[in-house]
Design an enzyme around this catalytic site. Structure first.
Site, PDB file in Angstrom:
ATOM      1  CB  ALA B  16      20.226 -10.429  15.525  1.00 23.59           C
ATOM      2  CB  SER B  17      15.388 -11.373  12.107  1.00 23.75           C
ATOM      3  OG  SER B  17      15.139 -10.132  11.647  1.00 23.75           O
ATOM      4  CE1 TYR B 152      17.278   3.672   6.600  1.00 26.57           C
ATOM      5  CE2 TYR B 152      18.967   5.051   5.354  1.00 26.57           C
ATOM      6  CZ  TYR B 152      18.649   3.942   6.093  1.00 26.57           C
ATOM      7  OH  TYR B 152      19.593   2.894   6.152  1.00 26.57           O
ATOM      8  CB  ALA B 154      15.006  12.615   9.534  1.00 25.03           C
ATOM      9  CE  LYS B 156      19.545   3.881   9.698  1.00 24.83           C
ATOM     10  NZ  LYS B 156      19.865   2.645  10.503  1.00 24.83           N
ATOM     11  CB  ILE B 185      24.924  -3.243   2.963  1.00 21.15           C
ATOM     12  CG1 ILE B 185      25.597  -2.172   3.571  1.00 21.15           C
ATOM     13  CG2 ILE B 185      25.362  -4.560   3.372  1.00 21.15           C
ATOM     14  CD1 ILE B 185      27.344  -2.187   3.277  1.00 21.15           C
TER      15      ILE B 185
END
Lengths: 77, 247
Positions: B16-17, B152, B154, B156, B185
């Protein structure tokens, strides 16, 4: 560390390119095999072996293997 | 009753940071939820905390890859109505350059930590009946692939596989489990990229909607999946990519 090590490490990033063709004055974008994959492999190699982060933006202004080596050394200091 | 409301729901958001996790925490608080937010960096976590509307939120600084810190976090949590697992890292590295530690770091943070978080919340009975669990996965590894992102990808797709089985196991308690698969994003993860401005510009051009996504656009989907409106959706992966994977 000297440029000869760097030439060898640079040449290692290619599969179908004769390593003797990789010289300080070689314009690496003229290498037949050069692609975005090799570019990323070269940037990864510099990060791993020389502990220097060189970005694609920085690579864009560099043309020869020696220029890349010199730039990397300047960032290392 | 507004079926899209998440007012009063108790929601845990990891990572959440910054980036997507921060946007999800802020958006959920705007919608009246009670937030439990966690991340590794205390300063940036506090920044997010200060941006949360309403009262009754809590923040916990924790490294979820550390078993003891994870256990401590779980012990401080109430029963939850929603979990959004958003903590993640990306390293651009070609297979030729990968070392053991590169594999361990990304798989630990992106896949193993969310798996342990989920199983401990289940084991400690911290999920209410009808709760919703969301994993922030990616189009990368599930719907397409990119050079330099094998680990990455793998990590996800591991999340996507875990999500499906967990969805089956928790269905008897009406707990739903889903993934969100974002395309690129605009977040801080991009700033650490080896890619240059030119690469980003040519990449953006490949998106039919001609831009990258914004963190809040992922947050709106998370709100939907947390809400009653999505009560018959489980085991699915929602692609949010401006049309990228149509091409």
């Amino acid at each position: 560390m000297d440029i000869n090590d760097f030439l060898k490490n640079f040449a290692d990033q290619f599969d179908d390119t004769d390593p003797t063709l990789i010289r300080p004055e070689t314009r690496f974008r003229d290498i037949d095999e050069w692609s975005s994959l090799n570019a990323l492999a070269v940037l990864n190699m510099i990060g791993k072996k020389y502990k220097v982060i060189v970005t694609a933006d920085e690579l864009r202004n560099i043309n020869t293997v020696e220029e890349l080596y010199d730039f990397m050394i300047s960032k290392q200091k | 009753m507004n079926p899209f409301s998440i007012e009063g729901k108790r929601i845990l958001v990891t990572g959440a940071s910054s980036g997507i996790g921060r946007a999800i925490a802020i958006t959920c608080a705007d919608m009246g939820a009670k937030l439990f937010i966690t991340a590794r960096n205390p300063e940036r976590l506090s920044e997010t905390f200060a941006l949360l509307e309403g009262t009754g939120h809590k923040q916990f600084c924790a490294d979820l890859t550390d078993g003891e810190e994870l256990q401590s976090l779980i012990s401080h949590l109430p029963t939850l109505d929603g979990i959004v697992s958003s903590a993640g890292i990306i390293r651009q590295i070609v297979v030729q350059a990968i070392e053991q530690e590169d594999v361990n770091e990304t798989i630990q943070i992106n896949a193993i930590a969310p798996i342990h978080l989920s199983r401990m919340l289940v084991q400690k009975k911290k999920l209410t009946r009808g709760a919703s669990i969301i994993f922030i996965s990616s189009i990368n590894g599930n719907n397409c692939a990119f050079i330099g992102s094998s680990i990455y990808a793998a990590s996800k797709s591991a999340l996507a596989g875990f999500m499906k089985s967990l969805a089956l196991e928790l269905a008897p308690r009406s707990i739903r489990v889903n993934c969100i698969n974002p395309g690129m994003i605009e977040t801080g993860l991009m700033k650490g990229s080896l890619l240059g401005q030119q690469e980003f510009e040519s990449d953006v051009a490949k998106y039919p909607l001609k831009r990258y996504g914004r963190p809040e656009e992922v947050a709106y989907a998370a709100v939907y999946l947390l809400s009653y409106a999505s009560r018959w959706i489980t085991g699915s992966s929602l692609v949010i990519d401006g049309g990228y994977t149509l091409m």
